[in-house]
Design a protein around this motif. Structure first.
Motif: not given
Lengths: 224, 81
Positions: A115-119, A135-141, A200-204, A207-215
Motif C-alpha cells: 500500500k501507500e504510506v507517508k514518509l 520534516g517534509q512528508v511524502w508519499r511512497c508505496p 522507484e515506483n513514485m517517479i512519474e 505513478n500518482g505522484a513523483t515524490d520518490g524522484r528527490a531521493l
C-alpha cells in the motif's frame, strides 16, 4: 551531471527492471545490471540492491544473498565511499551483510503489506535525502512482509543520536511495527542507506505522484 | 557425525508468529498456555569425526549464517557416537 549506477540482481530479485528504469529516467545515464555471481564491480557512483525475494527468503530475508559472491566487492566499494542504496529486500540484505546495523523482522501484523504510506524526512542532510526539506512528508508505496526494523537499545540510541534515521513512517502509517517508525537508516559514514519503501515506483505522474524522484536526485547531487 | 543446532529468539525480541500460535492454541481450547516462542532446528551431518573440531565448525556456521545474533541465540548439540 551524470552518474554511473548499477543494480545488483540476485536469483529472486524482482524490482530490478523498475529500478533500472527509474535510474535511467532520473540520471539520464543507462545503469548497469550486475549479476550476483560476479566477484567484481565496475567503477560506479551508486550501487543499488533492489527489491524482491532473493533466494525465496530462505533462512531469513536477505540472509543467503548477503553471503553471495558479489558481496565482498560491495563491502569493498562501501569502504571506499561508493554510495550503496538498498531498497526493501536490498535493505534486508544490507542488514544481514553487516553494512547496516539491526534486522528487518516479520511485520508485527504478520501480513504482507502492499500500500501507500507517508514518509517523513527525519534527516535532510544525508546524501540520500538532501533534495527533500527537513520534516517534509511524502508519499511512497511499500510492499513487504518483513519490514519491522529492530535493533538493540544501544544501537537505536546511536542511530537516533547521530542523525542516522533518514526516513520515518509518518502520520500513523507505520505498516510493520518498526521501532521508532524507522523506514530508512544510514551507516556511520553516511554512504550506505537502506529503506523498506519503494521510491522507484513514485517517479512519474503515471505513478500518482513523483515524490520518490528527490531521493535519487539527492544521490545525483551528492556525487556530482 | 550428526548434530542439531537450535536457534531461538532472544528474550525481549517480539515474536509475532509465536503470539499468533499462542492465540490459535487458545482458540482450540488449550488453556493455561502462558506463552509460545517460535524457533528453528537445523539437523546437520558432518564428515568430521573429532567432536571438538565438529563443535568448533558448527559454532562458526551458527555465527556466520544459521543465526542472526542481533535477535537470535543458538545452541549446538552433537550426537556423540
Amino acid at each position: 551531471m551524470s552518474m554511473k549506477s548499477g543494480v545488483v540482481v540476485f536469483p529472486g530479485s524482482n524490482r530490478e527492471r523498475d529500478m533500472l528504469y527509474a535510474l535511467e529516467n532520473i540520471t539520464g545515464a543507462k545503469p548497469q545490471a550486475i549479476w550476483h555471481a560476479d566477484t567484481e564491480l565496475p567503477e560506479l557512483d551508486l550501487v543499488v540492491l533492489c527489491g524482491g525475494f532473493s533466494y525465496g527468503d530462505y533462512l531469513r530475508t536477505g540472509a543467503i544473498a548477503a553471503r553471495g559472491h558479489i558481496m565482498p566487492a560491495i563491502v569493498k566499494a562501501a569502504d571506499k565511499g561508493v554510495r550503496i542504496l538498498g531498497i526493501c529486500n536490498g535493505f534486508q540484505i544490507l542488514c544481514e551483510a553487516g553494512l547496516l546495523p539491526g534486522v528487518l523482522m516479520r511485520n508485527a501484523g504478520l501480513k504482507f503489506v502492499c500500500k501507500e504510506v507517508k514518509l517523513e524526512v527525519a534527516n535532510a542532510k544525508t546524501d540520500f535525502t538532501r533534495k527533500y526539506a527537513q520534516g517534509q512528508v511524502w508519499r511512497c508505496p511499500v510492499a513487504h512482509g518483513d519490514g519491522n526494523y529492530f535493533t538493540d537499545p544501544e544501537t537505536l540510541k546511536r542511530l537516533e543520536g547521530e542523525g542516522r534515521v533518514g526516513l520515518r513512517y509518518a502520520e500513523g502509517t507505520n505498516p510493520n511495527g518498526s521501532l521508532n517508525d524507522i523506514a530508512g537508516i544510514l551507516n556511520e559514514r553516511g554512504n550506505v542507506f537502506g529503506m523498506m519503501p519503494h521510491p522507484e515506483n513514485m517517479i512519474e505522474p503515471m505513478n500518482g505522484a513523483t515524490d520518490g524522484r528527490a531521493l535519487f536526485e539527492s544521490v545525483l547531487e551528492a556525487v556530482a | 557425525m550428526k548434530a542439531r543446532i537450535k536457534v531461538t529468539l532472544k528474550n525481549g525480541v517480539l515474536d509475532p508468529q509465536g503470539k499468533a500460535i499462542e492465540g490459535a492454541l487458545g482458540s482450540l481450547g488449550f488453556s493455561g498456555v502462558a506463552s509460545v516462542r517460535q524457533g528453528k532446528l537445523f539437523e546437520v551431518e558432518l564428515d568430521e569425526t573429532d567432536p571438538a573440531k565438529a563443535k568448533a565448525a558448527l559454532e562458526e556456521m551458527s555465527k556466520k549464517l544459521l543465526a542472526n545474533t542481533v535477535i537470535e541465540n543458538y545452541a549446538v548439540e552433537l550426537d556423540e557416537k
